[in-house]
Scaffold this motif. Structure first.
Motif, PDB file in Angstrom:
ATOM      1  N   TRP A   1     175.920  90.048 105.356  1.00 41.94           N
ATOM      2  CA  TRP A   1     175.405  90.532 106.637  1.00 41.94           C
ATOM      3  C   TRP A   1     173.894  90.729 106.589  1.00 41.94           C
ATOM      4  CZ3 TRP A   1     177.846  90.072 111.015  1.00 41.94           C
ATOM      5  CH2 TRP A   1     179.226  89.917 110.990  1.00 41.94           C
ATOM      6  N   GLN A   2     173.368  91.159 105.455  1.00 44.73           N
ATOM      7  CA  GLN A   2     171.920  91.320 105.346  1.00 44.73           C
ATOM      8  C   GLN A   2     171.223  89.967 105.503  1.00 44.73           C
ATOM      9  OE1 GLN A   2     170.084  92.076 101.534  1.00 44.73           O
ATOM     10  NE2 GLN A   2     168.697  93.573 102.462  1.00 44.73           N
TER      11      GLN A   2
ATOM     12  N   SER B   1     167.881  86.391 108.574  1.00 41.74           N
ATOM     13  CA  SER B   1     167.595  85.012 108.975  1.00 41.74           C
ATOM     14  C   SER B   1     167.723  84.814 110.480  1.00 41.74           C
ATOM     15  CB  SER B   1     168.540  84.052 108.255  1.00 41.74           C
ATOM     16  OG  SER B   1     169.864  84.242 108.708  1.00 41.74           O
ATOM     17  N   ARG B   2     168.170  85.843 111.162  1.00 35.21           N
ATOM     18  CA  ARG B   2     168.401  85.762 112.608  1.00 35.21           C
ATOM     19  C   ARG B   2     169.396  84.647 112.949  1.00 35.21           C
ATOM     20  NH1 ARG B   2     165.032  89.420 114.694  1.00 35.21           N
ATOM     21  NH2 ARG B   2     162.988  89.713 113.794  1.00 35.21           N
ATOM     22  N   ASP B   3     170.303  84.413 112.016  1.00 29.96           N
ATOM     23  CA  ASP B   3     171.364  83.423 112.199  1.00 29.96           C
ATOM     24  C   ASP B   3     172.679  84.186 112.173  1.00 29.96           C
ATOM     25  OD1 ASP B   3     172.740  81.071 112.465  1.00 29.96           O
ATOM     26  OD2 ASP B   3     172.555  80.512 110.358  1.00 29.96           O
TER      27      ASP B   3
ATOM     28  N   ARG C   1     179.123  95.970 115.358  1.00 30.43           N
ATOM     29  CA  ARG C   1     179.980  95.772 116.538  1.00 30.43           C
ATOM     30  C   ARG C   1     179.213  96.121 117.818  1.00 30.43           C
ATOM     31  NH1 ARG C   1     185.080  94.355 115.318  1.00 30.43           N
ATOM     32  NH2 ARG C   1     185.882  94.879 113.250  1.00 30.43           N
ATOM     33  N   GLY C   2     178.366  97.145 117.747  1.00 29.36           N
ATOM     34  CA  GLY C   2     177.545  97.514 118.899  1.00 29.36           C
ATOM     35  C   GLY C   2     176.571  96.413 119.289  1.00 29.36           C
ATOM     36  N   LEU C   3     175.997  95.742 118.299  1.00 26.36           N
ATOM     37  CA  LEU C   3     175.095  94.622 118.593  1.00 26.36           C
ATOM     38  C   LEU C   3     175.837  93.489 119.294  1.00 26.36           C
ATOM     39  CD1 LEU C   3     172.959  94.389 115.326  1.00 26.36           C
ATOM     40  CD2 LEU C   3     172.208  95.189 117.564  1.00 26.36           C
ATOM     41  N   TYR C   4     177.049  93.194 118.816  1.00 26.74           N
ATOM     42  CA  TYR C   4     177.842  92.152 119.469  1.00 26.74           C
ATOM     43  C   TYR C   4     178.196  92.566 120.898  1.00 26.74           C
ATOM     44  CZ  TYR C   4     178.485  89.391 115.231  1.00 26.74           C
ATOM     45  OH  TYR C   4     178.276  88.600 114.136  1.00 26.74           O
ATOM     46  N   ALA C   5     178.608  93.813 121.068  1.00 25.08           N
ATOM     47  CA  ALA C   5     179.000  94.291 122.398  1.00 25.08           C
ATOM     48  C   ALA C   5     177.827  94.245 123.376  1.00 25.08           C
ATOM     49  CB  ALA C   5     179.551  95.713 122.301  1.00 25.08           C
ATOM     50  N   ALA C   6     176.633  94.504 122.872  1.00 21.02           N
ATOM     51  CA  ALA C   6     175.438  94.494 123.722  1.00 21.02           C
ATOM     52  C   ALA C   6     174.878  93.086 123.909  1.00 21.02           C
ATOM     53  CB  ALA C   6     174.372  95.405 123.121  1.00 21.02           C
ATOM     54  N   GLY C   7     175.474  92.120 123.225  1.00 24.92           N
ATOM     55  CA  GLY C   7     174.991  90.747 123.330  1.00 24.92           C
ATOM     56  C   GLY C   7     173.680  90.506 122.608  1.00 24.92           C
ATOM     57  N   GLU C   8     173.350  91.380 121.653  1.00 27.70           N
ATOM     58  CA  GLU C   8     172.079  91.247 120.940  1.00 27.70           C
ATOM     59  C   GLU C   8     172.164  90.278 119.771  1.00 27.70           C
ATOM     60  OE1 GLU C   8     170.093  94.942 120.111  1.00 27.70           O
ATOM     61  OE2 GLU C   8     170.988  95.859 121.878  1.00 27.70           O
ATOM     62  N   ILE C   9     173.373  89.944 119.352  1.00 30.49           N
ATOM     63  CA  ILE C   9     173.547  88.907 118.326  1.00 30.49           C
ATOM     64  C   ILE C   9     174.702  88.027 118.718  1.00 30.49           C
ATOM     65  CG2 ILE C   9     172.526  90.101 116.385  1.00 30.49           C
ATOM     66  CD1 ILE C   9     175.285  90.844 115.413  1.00 30.49           C
TER      67      ILE C   9
END
Length: 101
Positions: free
Chosen positions: A60-61, A66-68, A93-101
């Motif tokens: 995950w790091q 890598s912003r991938d 999970r919060g990043l996914y929910a917010a559409g940030e990744i």
């Protein structure tokens, strides 16, 4: 987010091997990233003590650095699961929910 994963990774690192039944979930190495040079480049530099770190946190790091991003379903993959680190899992999970990744 990256800072949280990196801090958790550093905290989880250990110099003694994990139990043999868990060693498949860990990486062992004796190198660390250098500080960036004037051009922003980093290199692996040897360290004296071998350190064991969890593969999941390393994965995950690397993905965050890598912003991938990894697909959200990768959280369910046993070797990339973050369930051992609830704060990190909730943040990802919060990043996914917010559409940030």
């Amino acid at each position: 987010m990256l800072a949280l994963v990196t801090e958790t990774l550093r905290d989880a690192g250990r110099t003694t091997p994990p139990p043999e039944t868990e060693q498949g979930d860990w990486l062992r190495g004796n190198a660390e990233w250098s500080d960036p040079d004037a051009n922003g480049w980093v290199t692996l530099t040897p360290v004296e003590i071998a350190v064991w770190v969890p593969k999941a946190l390393v994965g995950w790091q690397v993905a965050l650095e890598s912003r991938d991003p990894l697909a959200p379903e990768w959280l369910e993959y046993p070797h990339l699961s973050l369930t051992r680190w609830p704060a990190v899992e909730a943040a990802v999970r919060g990043l996914y929910a917010a559409g940030e990744i």
